[in-house]
Design a protein around this motif. Structure first.
Motif, mmCIF file in Angstrom:
data_model
loop_
_atom_site.group_PDB
_atom_site.id
_atom_site.type_symbol
_atom_site.label_atom_id
_atom_site.label_comp_id
_atom_site.label_asym_id
_atom_site.label_seq_id
_atom_site.Cartn_x
_atom_site.Cartn_y
_atom_site.Cartn_z
ATOM 1 N N GLN A 93 23.316 26.069 24.260
ATOM 2 C CA GLN A 93 21.997 26.436 24.891
ATOM 3 C C GLN A 93 20.887 26.612 23.915
ATOM 4 N N TYR A 94 21.234 26.861 22.691
ATOM 5 C CA TYR A 94 20.248 26.849 21.574
ATOM 6 C C TYR A 94 19.679 25.459 21.289
ATOM 7 N N TYR A 95 20.556 24.532 21.420
ATOM 8 C CA TYR A 95 20.122 23.104 21.172
ATOM 9 C C TYR A 95 19.305 22.384 22.459
ATOM 10 N N PHE A 96 19.885 22.710 23.659
ATOM 11 C CA PHE A 96 19.357 22.293 24.823
ATOM 12 C C PHE A 96 17.910 22.729 24.791
ATOM 13 N N GLU A 97 17.778 23.977 24.707
ATOM 14 C CA GLU A 97 16.326 24.616 24.655
ATOM 15 C C GLU A 97 15.406 24.303 23.719
ATOM 16 N N ASN A 98 15.673 23.819 22.638
ATOM 17 C CA ASN A 98 14.825 23.317 21.589
ATOM 18 C C ASN A 98 14.633 21.932 21.489
ATOM 19 N N HIS A 99 15.029 21.177 22.518
ATOM 20 C CA HIS A 99 14.560 19.653 22.768
ATOM 21 C C HIS A 99 14.094 19.573 24.025
ATOM 22 N N LYS A 100 13.581 18.434 24.144
ATOM 23 C CA LYS A 100 13.062 18.025 25.254
ATOM 24 C C LYS A 100 14.026 16.722 25.741
ATOM 25 N N ILE A 114 12.688 16.109 31.113
ATOM 26 C CA ILE A 114 12.915 17.733 31.450
ATOM 27 C C ILE A 114 12.612 18.325 30.159
ATOM 28 N N ILE A 115 11.751 19.385 30.237
ATOM 29 C CA ILE A 115 11.244 20.292 29.126
ATOM 30 C C ILE A 115 12.052 21.690 29.354
ATOM 31 N N PRO A 116 12.998 22.056 28.612
ATOM 32 C CA PRO A 116 13.431 23.423 28.891
ATOM 33 C C PRO A 116 12.545 24.470 28.124
ATOM 34 N N GLU A 117 12.239 25.738 28.669
ATOM 35 C CA GLU A 117 11.361 26.669 28.045
ATOM 36 C C GLU A 117 12.083 27.817 27.807
ATOM 37 N N SER A 118 11.257 28.528 27.102
ATOM 38 C CA SER A 118 11.845 30.160 27.050
ATOM 39 C C SER A 118 11.945 30.807 28.309
ATOM 40 N N GLY A 119 12.960 31.864 28.128
ATOM 41 C CA GLY A 119 13.308 32.433 29.456
ATOM 42 C C GLY A 119 13.928 31.736 30.329
ATOM 43 N N ASN A 120 14.707 30.586 29.968
ATOM 44 C CA ASN A 120 15.499 30.007 30.960
ATOM 45 C C ASN A 120 14.424 29.260 32.034
ATOM 46 N N LYS A 121 13.426 28.896 31.482
ATOM 47 C CA LYS A 121 12.336 27.985 32.504
ATOM 48 C C LYS A 121 12.614 26.567 32.112
ATOM 49 N N PHE A 122 12.197 25.712 33.341
ATOM 50 C CA PHE A 122 11.919 24.430 32.847
ATOM 51 C C PHE A 122 10.883 23.642 33.763
ATOM 52 N N THR A 123 10.530 22.471 33.284
ATOM 53 C CA THR A 123 9.610 21.769 34.032
ATOM 54 C C THR A 123 10.277 20.138 34.011
ATOM 55 N N TRP A 124 10.329 19.498 35.219
ATOM 56 C CA TRP A 124 11.086 18.134 35.403
ATOM 57 C C TRP A 124 9.822 17.385 35.721
ATOM 58 N N TYR A 125 9.130 16.402 34.951
ATOM 59 C CA TYR A 125 8.436 15.449 35.429
ATOM 60 C C TYR A 125 8.855 14.159 35.867
ATOM 61 N N ARG A 126 8.148 13.692 36.938
ATOM 62 C CA ARG A 126 8.703 12.481 37.638
ATOM 63 C C ARG A 126 8.429 11.405 36.469
ATOM 64 N N ASP A 127 7.247 11.269 35.893
ATOM 65 C CA ASP A 127 7.005 10.263 34.881
ATOM 66 C C ASP A 127 6.302 10.786 33.679
ATOM 67 N N ARG A 128 7.205 10.818 32.544
ATOM 68 C CA ARG A 128 6.899 11.304 31.076
ATOM 69 C C ARG A 128 5.564 10.812 30.541
ATOM 70 N N TYR A 142 16.530 27.486 35.103
ATOM 71 C CA TYR A 142 17.633 27.005 35.038
ATOM 72 C C TYR A 142 18.931 27.603 34.317
ATOM 73 N N LYS A 143 20.265 27.369 34.380
ATOM 74 C CA LYS A 143 21.356 27.932 33.783
ATOM 75 C C LYS A 143 22.126 26.608 33.396
ATOM 76 N N LEU A 144 22.758 26.660 32.171
ATOM 77 C CA LEU A 144 23.340 25.899 31.707
ATOM 78 C C LEU A 144 25.087 26.578 31.195
ATOM 79 N N TYR A 145 25.763 25.715 31.620
ATOM 80 C CA TYR A 145 27.271 26.267 31.615
ATOM 81 C C TYR A 145 27.945 25.143 30.798
ATOM 82 N N LEU A 146 28.685 25.442 29.724
ATOM 83 C CA LEU A 146 29.636 24.449 28.898
ATOM 84 C C LEU A 146 30.899 24.742 28.878
ATOM 85 N N GLY A 147 31.686 23.781 28.697
ATOM 86 C CA GLY A 147 33.181 23.579 28.604
ATOM 87 C C GLY A 147 33.810 24.359 29.833
#
Length: 293
Positions: free
Chosen positions: A148-155, A165-179, A191-196
């Motif tokens: 979760q830490y790695y995902f949130e701290n990268h685009k 896709i840019i994850p933001e604090s508080g489990n928020k995200f923005t998905w741009y159609r054209d970067r 968003y929610k991220l589940y692993l394994g």
């Protein structure tokens, strides 16, 4: 954009006076308990047990058990008849100058304890960030390199499309159609991220497609030769709360929000670290690579 290239839809995811005392206004009237006036001069009552006045000079009573005065001089101080003499107390003071050994010892102990606490706090301040990073690296190793830490701290940029896709604090995200145009169309929400194993359990028990998938289905997706195993299985659950589409902004109220589950694997191949995700019954793959924010 081709159909299915965005989660949730064909082209884009749907996601008054002074009180007088008795006797004060009449100087001839005595005030009980305060003083009696005669000719305007206060005459002190004789306090019981303190002193009696004779010729305006106080004559001290002889306090019992303290000391006896003769001619106004104390006798035998500090060894006076009737004065309680304290025996020397071992461990408290035994020095002629009256300095306390116990107080000195307590001060030294307090200084030592304070120094130890200070060293521990400084050590914690230095080592805690390294401990946090070590813990995150351990989680990354356990989950195929993703946390979760790695995902949130990268685009995350699309490899086979222009998505960002840019994850933001508080489990928020923005998905741009054209970067290349972050002022253009986008979706935003939570968003929610589940692993394994957590990702497997969510997909087969809680997701919007749980009625159609099971653990055998997840196993059928595995490709160990490419590092796609259950240990690094991923579910990225996106709930669209707002969208901007061709300049038109729309906010989704509760009950209108669309939730989409993308699932797949976090692998390391010729493209480096990569999220390869799909939507159920949609053959399109979202290949997302991490970039520093």
């Amino acid at each position: 954009m081709n159909e299915g290239q965005y989660p949730g839809g064909p082209q884009y995811p749907n996601q008054g006076g002074y009180p007088q005392q008795q006797g004060y206004s009449n100087p001839q009237q005595s005030q009980q308990g305060y003083w009696a006036q005669q000719g305007g001069q206060p005459q002190m009552q004789q306090p019981q047990g303190y002193w009696s006045q004779q010729g305006r000079q106080p004559q001290m009573q002889q306090p019992q058990g303290y000391w006896a005065q003769q001619g106004g001089q104390s006798q035998g101080y500090p060894h006076q008849q009737g004065y309680p003499q304290q025996p020397a107390q071992p461990g408290y003071w035994a020095q002629p100058n009256g300095q306390s050994q116990k107080s000195s010892s307590g001060l030294i102990i307090g200084i030592v304890i304070g120094a130890i606490v200070l060293v521990l706090l400084v050590g914690l301040a230095i080592t805690y960030p390294a401990f946090v990073r070590y813990r995150e690296l351990a989680k990354e190793a356990a989950n195929g390199g993703l946390t979760q830490y790695y995902f949130e701290n990268h685009k995350w940029e699309g490899l086979n499309d222009t998505a960002l896709i840019i994850p933001e604090s508080g489990n928020k995200f923005t998905w741009y159609r054209d970067r290349s145009n972050t002022g253009g169309d986008y979706y935003s929400g939570s968003y929610k991220l589940y692993l394994g194993e957590d990702a497997v359990d969510y997909l087969v028990d809680e997701s919007e497609v749980s009625a159609f998938v099971d653990e055998d289905y997840v196993e059928s997706l595995e490709e160990p030769e490419y590092g796609a195993t259950k240990e690094n299985f991923v579910c990225l659950v996106l709930t669209n709360e707002k969208e901007v589409f061709y300049g038109q902004e729309k906010e989704y109220k509760k009950g209108e929000q669309v939730t989409t589950t993308l699932y797949g694997f976090y692998v390391n191949d010729k493209d480096g670290n990569k999220l390869t995700l799909v939507k159920y019954k949609n053959p399109y793959e979202f290949n997302l690579v991490p970039k520093d924010k």
